[in-house]
Design a protein around this motif. Structure first.
Motif, PDB file in Angstrom:
ATOM      1  N   PHE A 157       0.826  -1.212   0.000  1.00 45.51           N
ATOM      2  CA  PHE A 157       0.000   0.000   0.000  1.00 45.51           C
ATOM      3  C   PHE A 157       0.858   1.258   0.000  1.00 45.51           C
ATOM      4  O   PHE A 157       1.819   1.359   0.751  1.00 45.51           O
ATOM      5  N   SER A 158       0.496   2.209  -0.860  1.00 45.70           N
ATOM      6  CA  SER A 158       1.227   3.483  -0.880  1.00 45.70           C
ATOM      7  C   SER A 158       0.231   4.644  -0.878  1.00 45.70           C
ATOM      8  O   SER A 158      -0.630   4.735  -1.757  1.00 45.70           O
ATOM      9  N   ASP A 159       0.341   5.516   0.122  1.00 50.35           N
ATOM     10  CA  ASP A 159      -0.551   6.675   0.257  1.00 50.35           C
ATOM     11  C   ASP A 159       0.139   7.883  -0.378  1.00 50.35           C
ATOM     12  O   ASP A 159       1.206   8.303   0.077  1.00 50.35           O
ATOM     13  N   ALA A 160      -0.472   8.459  -1.416  1.00 49.90           N
ATOM     14  CA  ALA A 160       0.184   9.543  -2.169  1.00 49.90           C
ATOM     15  C   ALA A 160      -0.031  10.926  -1.568  1.00 49.90           C
ATOM     16  O   ALA A 160       0.476  11.915  -2.122  1.00 49.90           O
ATOM     17  N   GLN A 161      -0.799  11.021  -0.489  1.00 49.31           N
ATOM     18  CA  GLN A 161      -1.045  12.338   0.134  1.00 49.31           C
ATOM     19  C   GLN A 161      -1.494  13.356  -0.911  1.00 49.31           C
ATOM     20  O   GLN A 161      -0.998  14.476  -0.951  1.00 49.31           O
ATOM     21  N   GLN A 162      -2.375  12.945  -1.793  1.00 46.32           N
ATOM     22  CA  GLN A 162      -3.004  13.820  -2.815  1.00 46.32           C
ATOM     23  C   GLN A 162      -2.059  14.266  -3.931  1.00 46.32           C
ATOM     24  O   GLN A 162      -2.430  15.113  -4.726  1.00 46.32           O
ATOM     25  N   LYS A 163      -0.842  13.734  -3.996  1.00 43.45           N
ATOM     26  CA  LYS A 163       0.122  14.266  -4.977  1.00 43.45           C
ATOM     27  C   LYS A 163       0.379  13.258  -6.099  1.00 43.45           C
ATOM     28  O   LYS A 163       0.815  12.136  -5.847  1.00 43.45           O
ATOM     29  N   GLN A 164       0.195  13.704  -7.332  1.00 43.08           N
ATOM     30  CA  GLN A 164       0.427  12.823  -8.479  1.00 43.08           C
ATOM     31  C   GLN A 164       1.880  12.359  -8.530  1.00 43.08           C
ATOM     32  O   GLN A 164       2.154  11.209  -8.869  1.00 43.08           O
ATOM     33  N   GLU A 165       2.819  13.267  -8.171  1.00 41.38           N
ATOM     34  CA  GLU A 165       4.237  12.853  -8.253  1.00 41.38           C
ATOM     35  C   GLU A 165       4.520  11.675  -7.312  1.00 41.38           C
ATOM     36  O   GLU A 165       5.322  10.800  -7.632  1.00 41.38           O
ATOM     37  N   ASN A 166       3.841  11.635  -6.168  1.00 37.92           N
ATOM     38  CA  ASN A 166       4.013  10.499  -5.257  1.00 37.92           C
ATOM     39  C   ASN A 166       3.444   9.223  -5.874  1.00 37.92           C
ATOM     40  O   ASN A 166       3.976   8.130  -5.669  1.00 37.92           O
ATOM     41  N   GLN A 167       2.346   9.364  -6.608  1.00 43.05           N
ATOM     42  CA  GLN A 167       1.750   8.179  -7.249  1.00 43.05           C
ATOM     43  C   GLN A 167       2.680   7.643  -8.338  1.00 43.05           C
ATOM     44  O   GLN A 167       2.870   6.431  -8.470  1.00 43.05           O
ATOM     45  N   ILE A 168       3.270   8.560  -9.092  1.00 37.88           N
ATOM     46  CA  ILE A 168       4.185   8.139 -10.165  1.00 37.88           C
ATOM     47  C   ILE A 168       5.398   7.424  -9.560  1.00 37.88           C
ATOM     48  O   ILE A 168       5.810   6.358 -10.026  1.00 37.88           O
ATOM     49  N   ALA A 169       5.916   7.985  -8.461  1.00 37.56           N
ATOM     50  CA  ALA A 169       7.071   7.353  -7.793  1.00 37.56           C
ATOM     51  C   ALA A 169       6.685   5.971  -7.255  1.00 37.56           C
ATOM     52  O   ALA A 169       7.462   5.011  -7.362  1.00 37.56           O
ATOM     53  N   ALA A 170       5.470   5.850  -6.705  1.00 41.30           N
ATOM     54  CA  ALA A 170       5.018   4.551  -6.160  1.00 41.30           C
ATOM     55  C   ALA A 170       4.916   3.516  -7.284  1.00 41.30           C
ATOM     56  O   ALA A 170       5.359   2.371  -7.127  1.00 41.30           O
ATOM     57  N   ILE A 171       4.360   3.929  -8.415  1.00 41.00           N
ATOM     58  CA  ILE A 171       4.211   2.969  -9.534  1.00 41.00           C
ATOM     59  C   ILE A 171       5.589   2.514 -10.007  1.00 41.00           C
ATOM     60  O   ILE A 171       5.810   1.323 -10.262  1.00 41.00           O
TER      61      ILE A 171
END
Ligand code: AHR
Length: 311
Positions: A51-65
């Motif tokens: 599980f990865s919580d992006a804290q509303q930030k797309q850049e965090n989602q991209i890094a998680a992927i």
């Protein structure tokens, strides 16, 4: 290996697989329930969930992927915060032959960059809300204020479009103010306060349309603090069907909500299990239901029933 595989509730094979889940954050009660249910569904099927919580930030989602791809997970679930900007990272997952399933929000990338998307028809949800209001108001003049979801997110774009479609043939219904409340209770309240101030202390507002229940709950508080009765002086219609909006409906302070199921992971894991088992390709869109609830639909009972459902 076969020794690690088991038949799941959906009748397909999934146990032992690892799935990365890039979640947006925890902006709303609905979002928190989606996270809880995704964890539960994974556990029931013996899937290892990263599980990865992006804290509303797309850049965090991209890094998680990217990190899920580097780990070589068996699939990725993505609840995309906004609709644009996913092409490169989805291409990277595709090249690594890792299927991506979108949850609850859409992207504007090409369909062949993801396996399937599980979600509701977001335009239809807005239409259901708008039709309910048009019907409720009849021929009366009605000045509407709108609390939009996160700017650039597919539910904010589509729920606005759907609502506008539904009221366009009713010239007595006009959206007089529209601003984002970012799907949160706190901003819903804050923006509603500014709407009330700008609209003769709220006396010139006939209805609030909020893109989610949490913003509506925040706005209801603002309406009460302004000395008006939400649900009577100002009609309140929103989307999600979380327990707190049923409580507000039971108290006569909200009028209608459109249900969005938080269990997007169940259908997503079923589709993945079939894909892993024998390469079965799911449809590109697995649609969940959008049901209207009003004060006539036993809101007190719905409140009790929903508390146990991941909320
Ligand atoms: O994408 C679904 C929306 O996201 C829900 O309606 C809202 O509550 C959440 O934040």
């Amino acid at each position: 290996t076969a020794a690690f595989l088991a038949v799941t509730a959906g009748g397909a094979l999934a146990e032992g697989e690892t799935v990365g889940f890039s979640q947006i954050g925890s902006e709303s009660g609905w979002r928190a329930a989606e996270t809880t249910l995704t964890r539960q569904q994974a556990e029931e099927r013996g899937i290892q969930l990263q599980f990865s919580d992006a804290q509303q930030k797309q850049e965090n989602q991209i890094a998680a992927i990217r990190s899920f791809v580097a780990q070589g997970v068996d699939a990725i679930l993505l609840a995309p915060v906004v609709a644009t900007g996913w092409d490169s990272v989805l291409q990277e997952a595709k090249e690594a032959e890792i299927p991506v399933v979108l949850l609850d929000r859409q992207v504007d990338s090409s369909e062949d960059l993801y396996l399937t998307a599980v979600g509701s028809n977001l335009v239809h949800e807005g239409e259901v809300a708008g039709e309910w209001l048009a019907n409720e108001v009849g021929d009366r003049e009605c000045r509407i204020v709108e609390l939009q979801g996160t700017t650039g997110s597919s539910p904010a774009i589509d729920r606005k479009t759907g609502f506008e479609n539904a009221i366009k043939d009713h010239p007595n219904l006009t959206i007089v103010r529209s601003q984002t409340g970012d799907f949160t209770r706190a901003l819903g309240k804050e923006v509603m306060e500014s709407f009330l101030q700008a609209e003769n202390g709220g006396k010139d507002i006939c209805a609030l349309y909020a893109h989610n229940d949490d913003m509506a709950v925040g706005a209801i508080q603002a309406i009460k603090e302004a000395g008006l009765k939400p649900g009577e002086d100002i009609l309140v219609v929103s989307i999600d069907a979380v327990p707190d909006i049923f409580k507000a409906m039971a108290d006569g302070e909200a009028n209608a909500t459109v249900e969005l199921t938080p269990n997007m992971a169940g259908p997503a894991f079923d589709a993945l299990a079939a894909y892993w088992a024998d390469g079965t390709m799911p449809p590109k869109f697995i649609q969940t239901e959008s049901k209207l609830f009003t004060q006539a639909d036993d809101p007190a009972g719905e409140y009790e029933r929903r508390k146990g459902l991941g909320y």
